[in-house]
Every structure is written in structure tokens, then in C-alpha cells.
Design an enzyme around this catalytic site. Structure first.
Site, mmCIF file in Angstrom:
data_model
loop_
_atom_site.group_PDB
_atom_site.id
_atom_site.type_symbol
_atom_site.label_atom_id
_atom_site.label_comp_id
_atom_site.label_asym_id
_atom_site.label_seq_id
_atom_site.Cartn_x
_atom_site.Cartn_y
_atom_site.Cartn_z
ATOM 1 N N CYS A 55 0.806 -1.229 0.000
ATOM 2 C CA CYS A 55 0.000 0.000 0.000
ATOM 3 C C CYS A 55 0.836 1.274 0.000
ATOM 4 C CB CYS A 55 -0.937 0.004 1.198
ATOM 5 S SG CYS A 55 -2.070 -1.409 1.275
ATOM 6 N N ASP A 244 -4.009 0.668 -5.414
ATOM 7 C CA ASP A 244 -2.607 0.679 -4.998
ATOM 8 C C ASP A 244 -1.920 -0.659 -5.228
ATOM 9 O OD1 ASP A 244 -4.047 -0.605 -2.998
ATOM 10 O OD2 ASP A 244 -3.286 0.634 -1.357
ATOM 11 N N ASN A 245 -2.654 -1.755 -5.093
ATOM 12 C CA ASN A 245 -2.080 -3.093 -5.322
ATOM 13 C C ASN A 245 -3.210 -4.082 -5.508
ATOM 14 O OD1 ASN A 245 -1.365 -2.493 -2.032
ATOM 15 N ND2 ASN A 245 -2.754 -4.175 -2.463
#
Length: 509
Positions: A55, A244-245
Site C-alpha cells: 500500500c 494501490d495493489n
């Protein structure tokens, strides 16, 4: 007073732990009408990549245009971990504030320190009440209008991140239960189990909870876009949506497999061609240069200033505005069709540095600390889905990957993604790909050297931190790791730094 219609505003929306689990990205079992509409009104990238699958690190690359090994956010920012961006690094809020923009962030922040990420409006919150995000964004827009300024606003949603339980995604949070959101709820039979996960009842139950959290986030995006439209700001505002991921499951979050780093990127530019599906490869380090380009800033691809005497590194990305509406794969003369990535930590105890190169066909991983077990992030280790997987029938599989291959990986991995999209079969020893392997290894090492990556290793030591000693006669054997059985330096294979790059030797201690 300046004409508001001449302003070039920006809204950046960041979801938390969202992979490609959107209807517009092909998951037809989930309802995400607002993001589907945003994609239909703008451009949807199919090959957008985060640099890292953690993150804070990923957000820092978005905000700095630099990889984590450059900006210092090597892992998570909060709590015990305390990774922070270097003081000399220029960031999105500082750059836009210097250019006369009102800057702000609402919701999840997860980067620091505050004086480096110097948003003027700073409303950090962990709420999952997405109406609050929209209301605060509306107030921000009104304040910018009153100040007669263009604006750059980041809205970070907490959804669809896991909550503090072992299998939940915030659907029982008090700020959600009392909100009366009109969103779908899903059962275990409603979900599609992605190929990187095992199809078990507990996995399906967690995915059902995850889907609900994704749909709530999607509702929040719709409410936010309504705030723009209500003020006619949709006509002057570049809107970007990213995550973010990847999803918070094994084989995805914290890994650099595609499930962890190949992510949604939806961009709506005013008056642009709608409904573009863009297949060109972009990196999240391209987002800051693109924002600067939209603002009319010539610094989009050059050096930037920072609030310290030490200069900020040159941006590593490039503005993708010139290719935003391209529906065909462009040649290398117009756009670079490969991306790099850099992961070092997740939590402070999760040390497993990796660098990767992703081309259209191949993925090359350089696993620097490959002698260590691949670490579990605590939220993944404690999840009910992992408990079910680890207690399933032998041999233990995580999706199509044997558990041993999840935990133990060699110094290099090479995957042919056309034939192996889940990155299950490491072909690094295949004689047929040795030419590509050498090319990819060279590209990664040159990129590491150019970007001052302390984790460019030879003979078990950093090439960069030992550079001064190399210039005094220190010789490094041309191998990744130190060999205790053969420690001598009498070898015809000695390391040479990449040709044509002049570099000042950094201080080693």
C-alpha cells in the site's frame, strides 16, 4: 477573476487493495456500474502496472513518479514499520501547490512524512462511509472556487481492504451498518474464484464479502463524480482511478506476480474520445508526469525541485496523455512497451527485495534475497482463506502454484505470459530463452544502476554503495551472491558497471 472554464483540475481516486475485480475488466459477477460508466466515458487501460504490491510503497510511486528504492518508502508507513519518503523528494502535493493549485487529500493517506507530502487540505480518515468522502470533496471544490484556484484532489477509499477480523471487509463496520447503502450483497455462489486462488468454501465466502466492499467503493466513486457534475467541474477536470495493489489474498498482494501489480487504470479527460480500451503498457510512475502534463507543465519529463538543498531525482515516468486515446499497440518509437517494478518490504519484518521487468510477453523477476522464505503479510497469514488452504488436501496448492514454489523461489524467474499467464512455470533454465534472459537481466541491471538502486548486488554486496571502493581497485566477482565455498576474487568473471553512465559514488555509511 480567471475564467473557471480555463482551469485544468485533477481528481485522483485510489482504491485500497483492488485488483482487476471490476465488471468493466471482465469480472461479470460483480456490479460496479459507476466505474463501468467512467470507463465508458474515458479510457480504460488493460496493461497498467504498479511498481510494487504494497500500500504505502505503491502510493508513494504515484505521488513522486519514482520507484520505492529511489523515494525511500521501502515499505509500509504506519505503526511499527515507519518507512518514510526522503526529505529531498518532490511530491505531487508540493509540486502542484508550488504551481498555484489548491491541493488536498481525503480519506486514506498512508504515506509520510507530512512535511514532504504537504497537502493543504488534509482530511485523513479510515471511514468506510463513502458518502463522507463525497461530501468532503464537495466542500473542497467549493473552497477552491472561493479561492479562485485550480485544484488537485486525491480521494483515498479504505475499501476494499480487509478489516481487523480474519475474514471481513468492513461490511459490519458501524459506519456502514447505519448508512443504509443501496449496494448488492453477494453469496459464495455469486463469485468467480480467480485462477490464483484455490476454490474452497471459505475462499468463496471471503470473496463474497470482498465483492460487497468493492461495490461500496464503486458507489463512493459515483457519489464523488456527482459532486463534480453538480458544479460543472466534469468539463474541466481530469479524473483518474487506480488501485494501490492487487486483492488482499495470497498470490496477489505483496507479490510482484501480475495479480499483485497489473491493476485498473481508468482516465477521463474532458472532451476526449469516450470508450477507449487502451492496450499500451503504462506504469504508475507515469501518473505524476501525466498530471503535470495536463496542467501544462513542461517539467513533466525533466528535473523537479524539492523543499531541500539536495535535488529531487528526475522523474522516471512519462506522460501518457499523448497516447491516452490509442486503441492499438504503439511501436517503440512512440511508446515504451515494457515496465519495471521494485519491491523491498511490506511490513518491516517482510524483507524480500525483488525487481521485475514486464514486457508484453515475458516477466523477469530478480529475487535478491532468494535464500529467505517468501514472507507472509500478517493480514494474509491470519486470514481464514489461508487457514483453509493450508489445511486442505495434500499437496497444498495456492491456485495452480504448489506451496513450496510460493515460499521458495530462485534468484531469477522468467515467465512466458502468453502461455503461462499465472506465472507458474519458471523457464529461466530453458535453453531456448537464454538470449531473452540475458537481455532482460541487462535491462534490469542498467535500470537499477541509473536509478541509484542500492539493491543492485554483485558478490553479495551493493554495487552502488561500494562504487567508491571499486574506483580504488576493489573487484567484485560477477555473480549475484557471495560464495562461501569459493570466496576468492581471482576470477576471469569480474563485474563491470554499465557502460555510458557517469555516476557520483554515494557515501557508503
Amino acid at each position: 477573476m480567471a475564467d473557471p472554464n480555463d482551469r485544468r483540475n485533477i481528481v485522483l481516486i485510489i482504491a485500497d487493495d483492488l485488483g482487476l475485480t471490476l465488471n468493466c475488466y471482465g469480472v461479470k459477477s460483480i456490479q460496479t456500474p459507476n466505474l463501468d460508466r467512467l470507463a465508458a466515458e474515458g479510457t480504460q487501460f488493460t496493461h497498467a502496472f504498479a511498481s510494487t504490491a504494497s500500500c504505502s510503497g505503491s502510493r508513494s510511486t504515484i505521488y513522486t513518479g519514482l520507484h520505492t528504492h529511489q523515494n525511500g518508502m521501502y515499505g509500509l508507513h504506519h505503526g511499527l514499520h515507519h518507512f518514510q519518503t526522503h526529505a529531498h523528494v518532490a511530491t505531487m502535493p508540493s509540486l502542484f501547490k508550488d504551481r498555484g493549485y489548491q491541493t488536498g487529500i481525503i480519506g486514506k493517506v498512508h504515506v509520510g512524512p507530512r512535511d514532504v507530502y504537504s497537502w493543504e487540505v488534509y482530511e485523513e480518515s479510515a471511514t468506510r462511509d463513502v458518502r463522507w468522502n463525497a461530501e468532503r470533496a464537495g466542500a473542497f471544490f467549493d473552497d477552491a472556487a472561493a479561492a479562485d484556484k485550480p485544484f488537485h484532489l486525491t480521494v483515498g477509499y479504505r475499501d476494499p481492504h480487509r478489516d481487523d477480523t480474519r475474514g471481513g471487509f468492513g461490511n459490519d463496520d458501524p459506519d456502514v451498518l447505519g448508512a443504509g447503502f443501496d449496494i448488492p450483497h453477494y453469496g459464495p455462489d455469486d463469485v468467480e474464484v480467480p485462477s490464483y486462488l484455490s476454490d474452497l468454501p471459505v475462499v468463496r465466502q471471503e470473496l463474497a464479502e470482498y465483492y460487497t466492499s468493492v461495490s461500496r467503493m464503486d458507489l463512493g466513486v459515483g457519489l464523488l463524480l456527482d459532486e463534480l457534475k453538480r458544479r460543472d467541474l466534469d468539463k474541466t477536470t481530469l479524473v483518474m482511478f487506480v488501485s494501490d495493489n492487487g486483492a488482499p489474498f495470497l498470490n496477489s498482494k505483496t507479490t510482484l506476480y501480475d495479480a499483485g501489480v497489473r491493476l485498473p487504470l481508468i482516465v477521463r479527460r474532458p472532451h476526449a474520445t469516450p470508450g477507449v480500451i487502451n492496450p499500451n503498457m503504462v506504469s504508475f510512475v507515469d501518473i505524476l508526469p501525466t498530471c503535470l502534463d495536463w496542467a501544462g507543465d513542461t517539467l513533466a519529463t525533466s528535473n523537479v525541485t524539492a523543499p531541500s538543498e539536495k535535488p529531487s531525482p528526475p522523474l522516471k515516468g512519462h506522460s501518457f496523455l499523448p497516447v491516452l486515446e490509442c486503441a492499438d499497440i504503439l511501436g517503440a518509437d512512440r511508446w515504451q512497451q515494457h515496465v519495471f517494478g521494485s519491491h523491498t518490504f511490506h511490513e518491516v519484518q517482510n524483507y524480500w527485495p525483488t525487481r521485475f521487468l514486464r514486457t508484453r510477453q515475458y516477466k523477469y523477476h530478480r529475487n535478491i534475497a532468494w535464500r529467505l522464505d517468501f514472507p507472509f503479510g500478517t493480514d494474509l497469514y491470519g486470514s481464514l482463506s489461508w487457514e483453509a488452504i493450508r489445511n486442505s488436501e495434500q499437496p497444498i496448492m495456492i491456485g495452480g502454484r504448489p506451496l513450496a514454489k510460493y515460499l521458495f523461489r530462485g534468484p531469477e524467474e522468467l515467465f512466458d505470459l502468453q502461455n503461462d499467464p499465472d506465472e507458474l512455470h519458471n523457464i529461466v533454465d530453458d535453453p531456448a530463452v537464454q538470449e531473452q534472459l540475458a537481455e532482460f537481466r541487462g535491462l534490469v541491471e542498467r535500470w537499477q544502476f541509473e536509478s541509484d538502486d542500492a539493491w543492485l548486488m554483485r558478490d553479495g554486496v551493493s554495487v552502488l554503495t561500494s562504487l567508491r571502493m571499486q574506483r580504488q581497485g576493489l573487484e567484485l566477482v560477477d555473480r549475484f551472491d557471495f560464495d562461501h565455498d569459493n570466496p576468492g576474487t581471482q576470477s576471469d568473471k569480474l563485474y563491470k558497471t554499465p557502460a555510458g553512465i557517469e555516476k557520483e559514488a554515494p557515501k557508503a555509511g
